[in-house]
Write a protein that holds these residues in place. Structure first.
Motif, PDB file in Angstrom:
ATOM      1  N   LYS A 102       0.714  -1.336  -0.010  1.00  0.00           N
ATOM      2  CA  LYS A 102      -0.169  -0.178  -0.265  1.00  0.00           C
ATOM      3  C   LYS A 102       1.091   0.935   0.055  1.00  0.00           C
ATOM      4  O   LYS A 102       0.456   1.544  -0.808  1.00  0.00           O
ATOM      5  N   LYS A 103       2.054   0.856   0.923  1.00  0.00           N
ATOM      6  CA  LYS A 103       3.568   2.534   0.833  1.00  0.00           C
ATOM      7  C   LYS A 103       3.083   2.142  -0.698  1.00  0.00           C
ATOM      8  O   LYS A 103       3.632   3.629  -0.961  1.00  0.00           O
ATOM      9  N   ASN A 104       3.662   1.224  -1.472  1.00  0.00           N
ATOM     10  CA  ASN A 104       4.422   1.509  -2.432  1.00  0.00           C
ATOM     11  C   ASN A 104       3.562   2.615  -3.340  1.00  0.00           C
ATOM     12  O   ASN A 104       3.588   2.970  -3.982  1.00  0.00           O
ATOM     13  N   LEU A 105       2.276   1.622  -3.613  1.00  0.00           N
ATOM     14  CA  LEU A 105       1.366   2.630  -4.618  1.00  0.00           C
ATOM     15  C   LEU A 105       0.690   4.266  -3.963  1.00  0.00           C
ATOM     16  O   LEU A 105       0.584   5.137  -4.728  1.00  0.00           O
ATOM     17  N   ASP A 106       0.536   4.672  -2.534  1.00  0.00           N
ATOM     18  CA  ASP A 106       0.214   5.642  -2.531  1.00  0.00           C
ATOM     19  C   ASP A 106       1.443   6.120  -2.717  1.00  0.00           C
ATOM     20  O   ASP A 106       1.368   7.846  -2.935  1.00  0.00           O
ATOM     21  N   ALA A 107       2.653   5.929  -2.230  1.00  0.00           N
ATOM     22  CA  ALA A 107       4.299   6.789  -3.021  1.00  0.00           C
ATOM     23  C   ALA A 107       4.346   6.997  -4.627  1.00  0.00           C
ATOM     24  O   ALA A 107       5.555   7.199  -5.433  1.00  0.00           O
TER      25      ALA A 107
END
Length: 244
Positions: A102-107
């Motif tokens: 999720k952090k990858n996609l949010d970033a």
């Protein structure tokens, strides 16, 4: 999950998609299940305790039921069972990566996200993917997304993932080109352009030679404006495509 249900989904993976927040017309809640015929997934899952009724509306001819998983535990158990049966992967190990993904996609780090998906698919025993069709790859991708606890919706022409900062719209091809998959993703997006938040259109091309993701390409949209382009990236080995 009983084996006859696994077999039913193998024959028709489409029945697996969009079980969450589904709306059923004339839903036969108490109808007996005949495992010798095609199984309607929703009645079985309701009778088994996986799904529950979240809403109800009586129409002129039919009753309409809004269904969803009873709770997170039921959802995780259901999709975890299918992931293990379809891929041999450990759903508990996959779920541990959920927050990081999720952090990858949010970033907006689609590169890291797809790299992780490539590793997952590489870990599936070759005998389970050597004859995979495009529908098989879409099902594997969907099961991975669900087990990563990503908000996922499979639409007629795309797979959509929602995270807090961006919507990610996937389209897939097999033995073609990532550019072709991206063009289809952008076409899906332009049918209903988002004004609320940015949308990443992502095209992923699988290879029947490497039995995995071969290449991918993405474009980030803010409304109608392209604000970022990820140039086509290859993950698998060389192969010759005879199709555009």
């Amino acid at each position: 999950i009983p084996s006859f249900l696994i077999d039913s989904v193998r024959k028709d993976p489409q029945i697996l998609f969009n079980l969450r927040n589904s709306s059923i017309e004339g839903f036969p809640l108490g109808a007996p299940i005949d495992i010798t015929k095609r199984v309607d997934l929703e009645p079985f899952l309701f009778q088994s305790g996986y799904l529950t009724i979240r809403g109800y509306k009586k129409g002129d001819k039919y009753e309409y039921y809004n269904l969803d998983f009873r709770n997170e535990q039921a959802k995780n158990k259901f999709f975890g069972s299918f992931l293990k049966n379809f891929t041999g992967l450990d759903p508990d190990q996959v779920s541990l990566d959920g927050e990081g993904i999720k952090k990858n996609l949010d970033a907006l780090d689609v590169d890291a996200f797809i790299g992780k998906m490539y590793v997952y698919i590489s870990s599936i025993p070759i005998e389970l993917r050597q004859d995979a069709t495009l529908q098989n790859y879409k099902t594997i991708f969907y099961l991975l997304l669900e087990n990563l606890d990503l908000e996922t919706k499979v639409e007629p022409d795309s797979t959509k993932v929602e995270v807090s900062s961006v919507t990610v719209l996937f389209r897939f091809t097999l033995d073609k080109k990532a550019e072709t998959a991206l063009e289809r993703s952008v076409k899906s997006y332009k049918k209903s352009i988002s004004r609320d938040k940015r949308t990443y259109c992502v095209g992923i091309n699988f290879s029947s030679e490497s039995h995995n993701i071969h290449d991918w390409k993405a474009e980030l949209y803010n409304g109608e404006e392209i604000v970022q382009v990820s140039h086509e990236k290859q993950l698998g080995g060389e192969f010759k495509s005879n199709n555009p």
